[in-house]
Scaffold this active site. Structure first.
Site, mmCIF file in Angstrom:
data_model
loop_
_atom_site.group_PDB
_atom_site.id
_atom_site.type_symbol
_atom_site.label_atom_id
_atom_site.label_comp_id
_atom_site.label_asym_id
_atom_site.label_seq_id
_atom_site.Cartn_x
_atom_site.Cartn_y
_atom_site.Cartn_z
ATOM 1 N N ASN A 115 0.728 -1.112 0.084
ATOM 2 C CA ASN A 115 -0.110 -0.139 0.031
ATOM 3 C C ASN A 115 0.763 1.149 0.049
ATOM 4 O O ASN A 115 1.805 1.417 0.744
ATOM 5 C CB ASN A 115 -0.995 0.013 1.178
ATOM 6 C CG ASN A 115 -1.733 -1.081 1.032
ATOM 7 O OD1 ASN A 115 -1.881 -1.750 -0.021
ATOM 8 N ND2 ASN A 115 -2.499 -1.324 2.345
ATOM 9 N N VAL A 116 0.431 2.118 -0.687
ATOM 10 C CA VAL A 116 1.017 3.277 -0.831
ATOM 11 C C VAL A 116 0.367 4.531 -0.098
ATOM 12 O O VAL A 116 0.758 5.954 -0.004
ATOM 13 C CB VAL A 116 1.159 4.069 -2.089
ATOM 14 C CG1 VAL A 116 1.954 3.071 -3.190
ATOM 15 C CG2 VAL A 116 -0.342 4.427 -2.895
ATOM 16 N N ASP A 117 -0.616 4.106 0.927
ATOM 17 C CA ASP A 117 -1.384 5.433 1.595
ATOM 18 C C ASP A 117 -0.661 5.618 2.940
ATOM 19 O O ASP A 117 -1.162 6.522 3.507
ATOM 20 C CB ASP A 117 -2.697 4.739 1.825
ATOM 21 C CG ASP A 117 -2.810 3.663 2.646
ATOM 22 O OD1 ASP A 117 -1.872 3.051 3.302
ATOM 23 O OD2 ASP A 117 -3.783 2.637 2.281
ATOM 24 N N HIS A 132 5.880 -0.710 -2.546
ATOM 25 C CA HIS A 132 5.388 0.128 -3.651
ATOM 26 C C HIS A 132 5.535 1.657 -3.421
ATOM 27 O O HIS A 132 4.903 2.322 -4.322
ATOM 28 C CB HIS A 132 4.109 -0.141 -4.027
ATOM 29 C CG HIS A 132 3.886 -1.748 -4.770
ATOM 30 N ND1 HIS A 132 2.773 -2.348 -4.679
ATOM 31 C CD2 HIS A 132 4.824 -2.572 -4.999
ATOM 32 C CE1 HIS A 132 2.942 -3.537 -5.471
ATOM 33 N NE2 HIS A 132 4.362 -3.643 -5.705
ATOM 34 N N CYS A 143 19.952 7.428 -6.697
ATOM 35 C CA CYS A 143 20.359 6.759 -5.461
ATOM 36 C C CYS A 143 19.261 6.160 -4.492
ATOM 37 O O CYS A 143 19.690 5.510 -3.302
ATOM 38 C CB CYS A 143 21.007 7.690 -4.566
ATOM 39 S SG CYS A 143 20.154 9.115 -3.786
ATOM 40 N N CYS A 161 17.378 15.408 -6.847
ATOM 41 C CA CYS A 161 17.681 14.721 -5.530
ATOM 42 C C CYS A 161 18.601 15.725 -4.781
ATOM 43 O O CYS A 161 19.670 15.939 -5.390
ATOM 44 C CB CYS A 161 18.232 13.421 -5.996
ATOM 45 S SG CYS A 161 18.794 12.783 -4.416
ATOM 46 N N THR A 202 -4.586 -8.926 0.424
ATOM 47 C CA THR A 202 -3.977 -8.847 -0.879
ATOM 48 C C THR A 202 -4.710 -9.910 -1.830
ATOM 49 O O THR A 202 -4.782 -10.957 -1.608
ATOM 50 C CB THR A 202 -2.453 -8.598 -0.757
ATOM 51 O OG1 THR A 202 -2.136 -8.758 -2.002
ATOM 52 C CG2 THR A 202 -1.902 -10.391 -0.082
ATOM 53 N N ASN A 227 -8.893 -12.271 4.437
ATOM 54 C CA ASN A 227 -9.579 -11.860 3.213
ATOM 55 C C ASN A 227 -10.986 -12.144 3.152
ATOM 56 O O ASN A 227 -11.521 -13.436 3.373
ATOM 57 C CB ASN A 227 -8.735 -12.160 2.071
ATOM 58 C CG ASN A 227 -9.132 -11.247 0.754
ATOM 59 O OD1 ASN A 227 -9.958 -11.071 0.318
ATOM 60 N ND2 ASN A 227 -7.789 -11.062 -0.012
ATOM 61 N N ALA A 245 -10.426 -7.409 7.144
ATOM 62 C CA ALA A 245 -9.152 -7.224 7.874
ATOM 63 C C ALA A 245 -9.288 -6.507 8.975
ATOM 64 O O ALA A 245 -8.836 -6.510 10.182
ATOM 65 C CB ALA A 245 -7.922 -6.554 7.027
HETATM 66 P P1 OAD Z 1 -6.086 -5.718 -5.185
HETATM 67 O O1 OAD Z 1 -6.941 -4.783 -5.425
HETATM 68 O O2 OAD Z 1 -5.398 -6.607 -6.351
HETATM 69 O O3 OAD Z 1 -6.465 -6.927 -3.935
HETATM 70 C C1 OAD Z 1 -7.393 -6.433 -2.869
HETATM 71 C C2 OAD Z 1 -7.629 -7.672 -2.191
HETATM 72 O O4 OAD Z 1 -8.129 -6.856 -0.888
HETATM 73 C C3 OAD Z 1 -8.644 -8.630 -2.847
HETATM 74 O O5 OAD Z 1 -8.126 -9.777 -2.628
HETATM 75 C C4 OAD Z 1 -9.997 -8.397 -1.803
HETATM 76 O O6 OAD Z 1 -10.700 -9.369 -1.681
HETATM 77 C C5 OAD Z 1 -9.289 -7.956 -0.420
HETATM 78 N N1 OAD Z 1 -10.297 -7.170 0.245
HETATM 79 C C6 OAD Z 1 -11.344 -6.443 -0.107
HETATM 80 N N2 OAD Z 1 -11.840 -5.726 0.880
HETATM 81 C C7 OAD Z 1 -11.096 -6.228 2.161
HETATM 82 C C8 OAD Z 1 -11.503 -6.193 3.489
HETATM 83 N N3 OAD Z 1 -12.414 -5.490 3.918
HETATM 84 N N4 OAD Z 1 -10.340 -6.706 4.095
HETATM 85 C C9 OAD Z 1 -9.363 -7.569 3.496
HETATM 86 N N5 OAD Z 1 -9.195 -7.673 2.278
HETATM 87 C C10 OAD Z 1 -10.257 -7.315 1.464
HETATM 88 O O7 OAD Z 1 -4.940 -4.895 -4.101
HETATM 89 P P2 OAD Z 1 -3.210 -5.553 -3.876
HETATM 90 O O8 OAD Z 1 -3.160 -6.892 -3.607
HETATM 91 O O9 OAD Z 1 -2.821 -4.655 -2.999
HETATM 92 O O10 OAD Z 1 0.388 -1.165 -6.948
HETATM 93 O O11 OAD Z 1 -2.578 -5.246 -5.256
HETATM 94 C C11 OAD Z 1 -1.195 -5.019 -5.406
HETATM 95 C C12 OAD Z 1 -0.825 -3.931 -6.247
HETATM 96 O O12 OAD Z 1 -1.429 -4.085 -7.363
HETATM 97 C C13 OAD Z 1 -1.087 -2.653 -5.489
HETATM 98 O O13 OAD Z 1 0.091 -2.526 -4.512
HETATM 99 C C14 OAD Z 1 -1.081 -1.798 -6.683
HETATM 100 C C15 OAD Z 1 -1.349 -2.698 -7.897
HETATM 101 O O14 OAD Z 1 -0.436 -2.599 -8.871
HETATM 102 C C16 OAD Z 1 0.814 -0.062 -6.880
HETATM 103 O O15 OAD Z 1 0.114 0.819 -6.579
HETATM 104 C C17 OAD Z 1 2.286 0.302 -7.119
#
Ligand code: OAD
Length: 262
Positions: A115-117, A132, A143, A161, A202, A227, A245
């Site tokens: 997460n980037v938040d 990320h 660097c 930089c 994730t 999840n 979560a």
């Molecule tokens: P995704 O959007 O691919 O997946 C989010 C996951 O969260 C899914 O499996 C959902 O079922 C789950 N989910 C939804 N609501 C939830 C809750 N309340 N509690 C727990 N889980 C829940 O997001 P990421 O796996 O983070 O990169 O995706 C990875 C990367 O894809 C991100 O970091 C992003 C993107 O490319 C960048 O921004 C660089």
């Protein structure tokens, strides 16, 4: 909801308690209860508004000044604008706080977040990799130094930089951009030490993070998924907590506190 998952929480708690080096791999689902959307899935940002170009980094490199002007403009593309506004309002939720509790109990050794938040950092996670990047920071592509983004005014010049005069971009890793070398090396160190990985919110579909659970599994380690929806890893996880979560992570932390008496 919690009653439905209580036996899975107990099972997960026992496996975590028996492990020696627990690492959490987190994704967008962790921040859903903070009002930040996921990327994929029915309500995902990209499902609704479209995915960014797979060549985003190459577009940045081709004309960094144009990229910065667009990035800082209020007319940023709709998906980016929605994410920016949601992050600006968001506060850590019980999932972020529970991960901090687990860390302070000495149970969770490290958190790798996609997460980037910045919410893990805001909640107080100390042993943390934002693999990320962080939307509120800048990074030098030479660097790899990172620092909080001040008001960046882009006119006829580009930010450089302060340490090596290299080219500066937003810290967020773009499509087509490799995860910074140093960050990836630190992730690998943590993953290789891990005998138990918590997969929290994730989809586990984006490389290189998608390889981390495989590494733990291949060495006989434990995988615990939190999840509300099935993922590519659900069938391979030792325990699945099929809940948000924000509910399941605090339940797991409470169970660990009982089991360990901490
Ligand atoms: P995704 O959007 O691919 O997946 C989010 C996951 O969260 C899914 O499996 C959902 O079922 C789950 N989910 C939804 N609501 C939830 C809750 N309340 N509690 C727990 N889980 C829940 O997001 P990421 O796996 O983070 O990169 O995706 C990875 C990367 O894809 C991100 O970091 C992003 C993107 O490319 C960048 O921004 C660089």
């Amino acid at each position: 909801m919690e009653a439905e998952i209580s036996s899975a929480v107990d099972q997960a708690g026992r496996l975590v308690a028996e492990s020696t080096y627990v690492v959490a791999l987190c994704g967008a689902g962790v921040s859903v209860d903070s009002g930040v959307p996921t990327f994929r899935g029915p309500d995902g940002l990209w499902t609704r508004l479209g995915q960014p170009s797979t060549h985003s980094y190459q577009v940045f490199l081709a004309d960094p000044a144009a990229w910065w002007r667009q990035y800082l403009s209020r007319d940023a593309d709709p998906a980016r604008a929605e994410l920016r506004d949601a992050i600006a309002r968001a506060q850590p939720n019980p999932a972020h706080h529970a991960l901090v509790d687990l860390e302070r109990m000495g149970v969770l050794r490290h958190t790798i977040t996609q997460n980037v938040d910045g919410l893990h950092r805001k909640a107080g996670s100390a042993s943390l990799i934002e693999m990320h990047g962080n939307r509120t920071m800048n990074r030098c592509i030479s660097c790899e130094a990172r620092w909080p983004r001040e008001e960046t005014v882009i006119g006829d010049y580009l930010p450089t930089c302060p340490f090596c005069a290299g080219l500066v971009k937003s810290d967020t890793v773009m499509f087509g951009e490799p995860v910074p070398r140093g960050v990836l090396a630190r992730c690998r160190e943590e993953v290789e030490r891990s005998d138990c990985m918590l997969l929290v919110g994730t989809s586990a579909t984006v490389m290189p993070a998608a390889m981390f659970p495989e590494n733990v599994e291949a060495r006989g380690g434990i995988l615990i998924e939190i999840n509300p929806e099935p993922t590519v890893l659900s069938d391979r996880a030792d325990v699945v907590l099929r809940a948000s979560a924000g509910v399941a992570t605090p339940a797991l932390a409470r169970r660990l506190r009982e089991l360990l008496g901490r």
